[in-house]
Design an enzyme around this catalytic site. Structure first.
Site, mmCIF file in Angstrom:
data_model
loop_
_atom_site.group_PDB
_atom_site.id
_atom_site.type_symbol
_atom_site.label_atom_id
_atom_site.label_comp_id
_atom_site.label_asym_id
_atom_site.label_seq_id
_atom_site.Cartn_x
_atom_site.Cartn_y
_atom_site.Cartn_z
ATOM 1 N N GLY A 144 65.385 75.387 41.136
ATOM 2 C CA GLY A 144 64.471 74.840 40.134
ATOM 3 C C GLY A 144 65.103 73.621 39.493
ATOM 4 N N GLY A 195 65.429 78.791 42.825
ATOM 5 C CA GLY A 195 63.973 78.641 42.896
ATOM 6 C C GLY A 195 63.433 78.555 44.312
ATOM 7 C CD GLU A 212 70.221 81.729 40.463
ATOM 8 O OE1 GLU A 212 69.315 81.172 41.082
ATOM 9 O OE2 GLU A 212 71.010 82.545 41.016
ATOM 10 C CG ASP A 225 65.552 82.921 37.736
ATOM 11 O OD1 ASP A 225 66.218 82.453 38.680
ATOM 12 O OD2 ASP A 225 64.842 82.200 36.999
#
Length: 375
Positions: free
Chosen positions: A87, A135, A158, A166
């Site tokens: 992301g 992402g 992350e 996530d």
């Protein structure tokens, strides 16, 4: 924190929407034959997902799902280096610095997109050629078919930037065999090529240079069923001999991984790694020692709880965690150290696992009431 960008600048940055058909568009959405094709088109930034891309992809998937003339959805990246490296974390950090709502909107919409992939009624084929992280994992791993190539580089790194794995990581990681997912999620361990298949993340392995032919064959299928698509992917998969004889990179360490990462707390995992003392254990310990202690504790609990949750429950939990991270210190410090100053020496607060209280961790998992993620 330095208020690097004023709110207006941030807002304008995220309003710059691009037209679908334009080859400079950040995402291309095309109907080809029986297929809807999504092309992530930001090669200069390794196809990192930003909010405008997410806002275009989500409704398109929903439209294709309802369209009787669309039989499958294909997602791929351009540029030859990456499927999608993650992301647009830097934009989120900059927004958080100035109190911009992007810190809520981005995660809310990204997780809705992850859920749309995971619940898609049409067969969904992700061509994970090149770097697939964060992402990028979220828009591929929840789909029916996930094709890795010799160029695939998979990781969920992350914890190194004060976040947690996530995009549904709490769902798919604990479901990998043994404790592999815990090792990947906590250490950011990188898997390459055929190992991505052997870990159970990809469903098929195809030579990178064969992907255009595979895509063409998928598009040419007449009213394809899931079985026909599977047959076609299998035929490409069977013909690919790259690294066929190679043993899975984590095979020899599986016993260790399963025992070391089954501990009930991060402190215990660290203790077990130290006691083990093997080169593999020391390497994992070295990685863990670099990570945000807060992120490690959130991640371990996220994976343990996610193991028995539905994808929707996991995404709701992860949205709560994302908002806790946006209010904390480590995410901004991690982004600074890794992406902005690139000095690779974040100063985590708290700096030690022992200083991250159970009470603090509990609070991060608490319901946000009306602000909870709705799917």
């Amino acid at each position: 924190r330095p208020r690097t960008l004023n709110r207006l600048q941030v807002t304008f940055q995220h309003l710059k929407m691009s037209k679908q058909t334009d080859s400079t568009a950040e995402v291309l959405l095309e109907k080809k034959g029986a297929a809807g094709v999504i092309t992530l088109n930001r090669p200069k930034v390794l196809n990192a997902l930003n909010l405008p891309m997410i806002q275009q992809i989500y409704p398109q998937i929903k439209t294709w799902e309802q369209d009787p003339e669309t039989f499958l959805i294909i997602i791929k990246g351009t540029g030859g280096k990456a499927f999608c490296a993650g992301g647009d974390i830097r934009a989120i950090a900059e927004a958080g610095e100035v109190g911009d709502k992007l810190t809520e909107d981005f995660f809310r919409r990204e997780y809705r997109l992850n859920n749309a992939v995971g619940t898609c009624k049409k067969p969904y084929v992700a061509l994970m050629d090149g770097i697939t992280m964060g992402g990028g994992v979220g828009v591929s791993v929840h789909g029916h078919f996930r094709v890795a190539t010799e160029k695939t580089l998979f990781a969920m790194p992350e914890t190194a930037i004060g976040l947690f794995p996530d995009v549904g990581g709490g769902y798919f990681l604990p479901r990998l065999s043994g404790k592999i997912g815990y090792c990947l999620g906590l250490t950011g361990y990188r898997l390459k090529g055929r190992d991505v298949l052997k870990a159970g993340i990809a469903t098929h392995f195809v030579e990178s240079e064969k992907l255009p032919a595979l895509e063409k064959d998928l598009i040419a299928l007449k009213s394809p069923s899931k079985e026909k698509i599977a047959d076609l992917l299998n035929s490409y998969h069977m013909k690919c001999s790259i690294d066929q004889e190679k043993e899975f990179v984590l095979d020899e360490h599986m016993e260790k991984i399963n025992s070391l990462f089954s501990a009930n707390s991060m402190e215990e995992i660290v203790k077990k790694l130290k006691e083990d003392g093997s080169p593999f254990a020391m390497k994992q310990l070295e990685a863990i020692n670099k990570m945000s202690p807060t992120s490690l504790k959130l991640t371990l609990r996220q994976l343990r709880e996610g193991a028995s949750m539905s994808l929707q429950e996991v995404l709701r939990m992860e949205y709560r965690l994302s908002q806790a991270c946006m209010k904390g210190h480590d995410f901004y410090e991690g982004v600074r150290a890794v992406l902005i100053d690139k000095d690779k020496s974040p100063k985590w607060k708290p700096a030690a696992l022992e200083e991250v209280s159970d009470e603090f961790v509990d609070n991060c998992f608490k319901s946000l009431g009306n602000d909870d993620l709705k799917l």
